[in-house]
Design an enzyme around this catalytic site. Structure first.
Site, PDB file in Angstrom:
ATOM      1  N   LYS A 250       0.833  -1.199   0.070  1.00  0.00           N
ATOM      2  CA  LYS A 250       0.103  -0.149  -0.104  1.00  0.00           C
ATOM      3  C   LYS A 250       0.989   1.361  -0.140  1.00  0.00           C
ATOM      4  O   LYS A 250       1.805   1.425   0.818  1.00  0.00           O
ATOM      5  CB  LYS A 250      -0.962  -0.063   1.359  1.00  0.00           C
ATOM      6  CG  LYS A 250      -1.765   1.277   1.364  1.00  0.00           C
ATOM      7  CD  LYS A 250      -2.612   1.187   2.617  1.00  0.00           C
ATOM      8  CE  LYS A 250      -3.796   2.296   2.378  1.00  0.00           C
ATOM      9  NZ  LYS A 250      -4.314   2.509   3.948  1.00  0.00           N
TER      10      LYS A 250
ATOM     11  N   HIS B 232      -5.863   1.800  14.432  1.00  0.00           N
ATOM     12  CA  HIS B 232      -6.217   0.394  14.279  1.00  0.00           C
ATOM     13  C   HIS B 232      -4.987  -0.336  14.427  1.00  0.00           C
ATOM     14  O   HIS B 232      -3.855   0.168  14.576  1.00  0.00           O
ATOM     15  CB  HIS B 232      -6.485   0.279  12.718  1.00  0.00           C
ATOM     16  CG  HIS B 232      -5.291   0.698  11.752  1.00  0.00           C
ATOM     17  ND1 HIS B 232      -4.721   1.835  11.400  1.00  0.00           N
ATOM     18  CD2 HIS B 232      -4.444  -0.136  10.867  1.00  0.00           C
ATOM     19  CE1 HIS B 232      -3.986   1.804  10.720  1.00  0.00           C
ATOM     20  NE2 HIS B 232      -3.651   0.689  10.414  1.00  0.00           N
TER      21      HIS B 232
ATOM     22  N   ASP C 103      -3.137  -3.904  12.577  1.00  0.00           N
ATOM     23  CA  ASP C 103      -3.145  -4.643  10.937  1.00  0.00           C
ATOM     24  C   ASP C 103      -3.676  -6.063  11.080  1.00  0.00           C
ATOM     25  O   ASP C 103      -3.291  -6.660  11.871  1.00  0.00           O
ATOM     26  CB  ASP C 103      -1.661  -4.306  10.509  1.00  0.00           C
ATOM     27  CG  ASP C 103      -1.234  -3.122  10.268  1.00  0.00           C
ATOM     28  OD1 ASP C 103      -1.974  -2.116  10.035  1.00  0.00           O
ATOM     29  OD2 ASP C 103       0.313  -2.958   9.898  1.00  0.00           O
TER      30      ASP C 103
ATOM     31  N   HIS D  52      -2.091   1.829  16.204  1.00  0.00           N
ATOM     32  CA  HIS D  52      -1.366   2.825  15.682  1.00  0.00           C
ATOM     33  C   HIS D  52      -2.152   3.791  14.716  1.00  0.00           C
ATOM     34  O   HIS D  52      -3.444   3.156  14.491  1.00  0.00           O
ATOM     35  CB  HIS D  52      -0.045   2.392  14.904  1.00  0.00           C
ATOM     36  CG  HIS D  52      -0.434   1.384  13.712  1.00  0.00           C
ATOM     37  ND1 HIS D  52      -0.483   0.117  13.676  1.00  0.00           N
ATOM     38  CD2 HIS D  52      -0.423   1.896  12.220  1.00  0.00           C
ATOM     39  CE1 HIS D  52      -0.962  -0.353  12.735  1.00  0.00           C
ATOM     40  NE2 HIS D  52      -0.648   0.459  11.600  1.00  0.00           N
TER      41      HIS D  52
END
Length: 333
Positions: free
Chosen positions: A200, A219, A221, A275
């Site tokens: 990404k 969020h 990962d 994070h």
């Protein structure tokens, strides 16, 4: 109809002091109000070349932090510089050229160019655009989603991927040994050579009110491990001891996130890091995370070595694609 991208919105703003209301986060999310400014411990910086200490250092950082920065990792600076150059140049193309790679929600794939993928309960938007595409395994690569301009985009990403495969092996080996497992245990549990690597490219334009907006909301990962290349504009924050603290920029370092799948396999011994990404008033911030994950059909759950009557499984065993669907749609796991 194409989504209006944040890069385009930022270029059209008349005021240098306001942003559209949909980008103003709720008060308890606003970085200006919630970033901790006092003395805080630094995220561990680990020397991958220090073979005597690297296993213990990675294991300790993954238990206590869920994140660390990796130096002396062996990827040449020129290889990382080329990855950054071609990604940066993609976002400098005209809007029409970028839209040729627009993500198609009907395809069932998140690959492509777009903006914001997670649902927000308050209808808020993140201050950032992205480009997603698979890097590995070869069977999962759709080169139609890889930009044709700049012309060296494909070569730069392929060279970087070759180095990244070796880095991922070393990280997973250390994580396995740190749990008292055989070296290859976690990689096998994650699909071995069929592990997915999804790139990404995050693009965060300058934002008039970085105190109110976020590039990516808080969020953890989905992945097993995320390997991230930043540019030199800091912005990554992690939650530590219920405080949001800034991650220091370490030139040349890779930022390694422990993701949900490693937390699940270890039954909570390793921690997936919470994070978020902040933005900058004057400068473009770009990052290149690669999400290293099990294949979609892979069943992932706590390894039996870590499940006992006294310490039962904390997570369900399920197909990775089902875990991904639930998390992206904010459904219970």
């Amino acid at each position: 109809m194409a989504q209006v991208k944040v890069q385009a919105i930022a270029s059209m703003l008349q005021s240098k002091d306001t942003i559209p209301p949909e980008f103003v986060r709720m008060e308890d999310e606003q970085p200006g109000a919630t970033t901790y400014r006092g003395p805080a411990p630094a995220v561990p910086v680990i020397d991958l070349a220090d073979t005597d200490r690297v296993v213990d250092a990675i294991a300790e950082a993954s238990r206590e932090w869920g994140i660390f920065q990796l130096v002396n990792h062996g990827i040449p600076a020129a290889v990382i510089g080329e990855l950054q150059r071609v990604g940066r140049e993609f976002f400098q193309l005209s809007q029409e050229e970028k839209e040729a790679y627009a993500a198609d929600p009907r395809s069932g794939s998140i690959e492509g160019y777009g903006t914001q993928i997670q649902k927000d309960p308050h209808g808020k938007k993140a201050w950032g655009d992205y480009l997603f595409h698979n890097l590995w395994p070869p069977s999962r690569i759709n080169h139609g989603m890889w930009p044709r301009q700049p012309s060296s985009y494909r070569e730069a990403n392929e060279v970087y991927t070759k180095y990244l495969l070796g880095i991922l092996d070393k990280i997973l080996d250390s994580l396995s040994l740190g749990l008292g497992l055989e070296r290859s245990a976690l990689k096998k549990a994650l699909g071995g050579e069929e592990m997915d690597m999804l790139l990404k490219v995050n693009y965060y334009p300058p934002c008039p009110r970085p105190d109110l907006a976020l590039g990516v909301v808080a969020h953890s990962d989905l992945s097993a491990v995320t390997i991230l290349v930043p540019n030199d504009v800091p912005g990554l924050q992690i939650s530590k001891d219920d405080r949001w603290i800034d991650l220091d920029y370490v030139p040349g370092a890779l930022i390694i996130h422990i993701g949900d799948q490693i937390e699940i396999l270890s039954n909570g011994k390793y921690k997936s890091v919470l994070h978020r990404a902040t933005v900058n008033k004057e400068r473009v911030r770009i990052s290149w995370p690669v999400f290293c994950s099990p294949p979609p059909e892979m069943m992932v759950g706590p390894l039996p070595q870590f499940v006992t009557d006294q310490n039962p499984a904390k997570y369900k065993t399920k197909k990775y694609k089902d875990y991904q669907y639930c998390k992206l749609n904010k459904l219970p796991q």
